[in-house]
Write an enzyme that holds these catalytic residues in place. Sequence first.
Site, PDB file in Angstrom:
ATOM      1  N   SER A   1      50.117 -54.558  67.414  1.00  0.00           N
ATOM      2  CA  SER A   1      49.392 -55.633  66.718  1.00  0.00           C
ATOM      3  C   SER A   1      47.898 -55.556  66.987  1.00  0.00           C
ATOM      4  O   SER A   1      47.082 -55.702  66.073  1.00  0.00           O
ATOM      5  CB  SER A   1      49.946 -57.002  67.126  1.00  0.00           C
ATOM      6  OG  SER A   1      49.606 -57.351  68.460  1.00  0.00           O
ATOM      7  N   LYS A   2      47.522 -55.302  68.227  1.00  0.00           N
ATOM      8  CA  LYS A   2      46.104 -55.289  68.567  1.00  0.00           C
ATOM      9  C   LYS A   2      45.425 -53.989  68.132  1.00  0.00           C
ATOM     10  O   LYS A   2      44.228 -53.974  67.818  1.00  0.00           O
ATOM     11  CB  LYS A   2      45.921 -55.524  70.063  1.00  0.00           C
ATOM     12  CG  LYS A   2      46.276 -56.939  70.508  1.00  0.00           C
ATOM     13  CD  LYS A   2      45.426 -57.995  69.811  1.00  0.00           C
ATOM     14  CE  LYS A   2      45.691 -59.390  70.333  1.00  0.00           C
ATOM     15  NZ  LYS A   2      44.828 -60.430  69.712  1.00  0.00           N
TER      16      LYS A   2
ATOM     17  N   ASN B   1      41.314 -65.792  66.271  1.00  0.00           N
ATOM     18  CA  ASN B   1      41.589 -65.650  67.700  1.00  0.00           C
ATOM     19  C   ASN B   1      43.039 -65.917  68.074  1.00  0.00           C
ATOM     20  O   ASN B   1      43.463 -65.567  69.172  1.00  0.00           O
ATOM     21  CB  ASN B   1      40.660 -66.623  68.458  1.00  0.00           C
ATOM     22  CG  ASN B   1      40.974 -66.723  69.928  1.00  0.00           C
ATOM     23  OD1 ASN B   1      40.694 -65.807  70.707  1.00  0.00           O
ATOM     24  ND2 ASN B   1      41.580 -67.844  70.325  1.00  0.00           N
TER      25      ASN B   1
ATOM     26  N   TYR C   1      52.934 -55.836  71.090  1.00  0.00           N
ATOM     27  CA  TYR C   1      51.587 -56.377  71.284  1.00  0.00           C
ATOM     28  C   TYR C   1      50.549 -55.286  71.071  1.00  0.00           C
ATOM     29  O   TYR C   1      49.529 -55.506  70.398  1.00  0.00           O
ATOM     30  CB  TYR C   1      51.470 -56.969  72.684  1.00  0.00           C
ATOM     31  CG  TYR C   1      50.151 -57.659  72.955  1.00  0.00           C
ATOM     32  CD1 TYR C   1      49.919 -58.963  72.514  1.00  0.00           C
ATOM     33  CD2 TYR C   1      49.141 -57.013  73.648  1.00  0.00           C
ATOM     34  CE1 TYR C   1      48.714 -59.596  72.765  1.00  0.00           C
ATOM     35  CE2 TYR C   1      47.938 -57.638  73.900  1.00  0.00           C
ATOM     36  CZ  TYR C   1      47.717 -58.936  73.458  1.00  0.00           C
ATOM     37  OH  TYR C   1      46.512 -59.557  73.702  1.00  0.00           O
TER      38      TYR C   1
ATOM     39  N   SER D   1      42.136 -56.451  71.839  1.00  0.00           N
ATOM     40  CA  SER D   1      42.594 -56.278  73.217  1.00  0.00           C
ATOM     41  C   SER D   1      42.379 -54.831  73.630  1.00  0.00           C
ATOM     42  O   SER D   1      42.472 -53.916  72.805  1.00  0.00           O
ATOM     43  CB  SER D   1      44.077 -56.625  73.336  1.00  0.00           C
ATOM     44  OG  SER D   1      44.579 -56.286  74.617  1.00  0.00           O
TER      45      SER D   1
END
Length: 283
Positions: free
Chosen positions: A165-166, A97, A162, A149
């Site tokens: 990455s997600k 997480n 971001y 996400s």
Amino acid sequence: MPHPAMSSNHAAVITGGASGIGLAAAIRLARAGMKVCIADLGDDRLKDAATKLSSAAPGGADDIMAEAVDVSRADEVARLEAAVAKRFGGTDILMNNAGIQPGSAMFGPQDNWQRILAVNLWGVINGTQAFVPNMIRRGRPGLVINTGSKQGITTPPGDPAYNVSKAGVKAFTEALQHELRNTAGCKIAAHLLIPGFVFTGLTARGRTEKPAGAWTAEQTVDFMIERLDAGDFYILCPDNDVPRALDERRILWAAGDIVENRPPLSRWHKDFGDAFAAFVKGK
């Protein structure tokens, strides 16, 4: 019925567990009688979280671990796995997480990109590779929950590192579940948690009160556990602002950019605004 991995005296490991969704999940599992290890950075944050968890756990501090771990470092994650095995006998639930969102720009500093990818993507890979082989060997039902996400699916403009990455977490978790379901004797299942707008330290951005459109971390964890019990792989969370139906239309439109050969991110393209609005309304 609760998933069999969520049983009293079983062990859960949660990275990014000192605050937000991670801490809410840790408290929920501790209250259920599980032994819980949280991994995060910041001695004071870990100490405060461990105190909360010890108060929630029926067995008190004996059932709680709080470890300082940089998930981007495979050696530190491997040491965490060994420490949990020594203390609790092994791991039944792994929740990868830990995540950061400091913001990014396409031509921004490379160090920023590397840190975001190291924590958000490599943290998930490191956690999976360190823990899951032994989870499989134990022969017990187990769960791997990776926090993704919606930005990793619809990839809105504004924070490309971001999003990358997600998106990687999504692809990795899909591949992981395929691997697990085709591994003989494996009783471990992987799941992708896709939070909505959740009011946490990551999203607060200076605000001290929860915006009306956001869910709390506790609401998100309640929904996650409900959908884990139902067997969902994609745990697509709504919030107080965006219902599931709207999320579905946004996701379908993003996939349609490829199928319909539209420009990338056409949802934000001046020539496709009206078409997207009509699509959302089902026209």
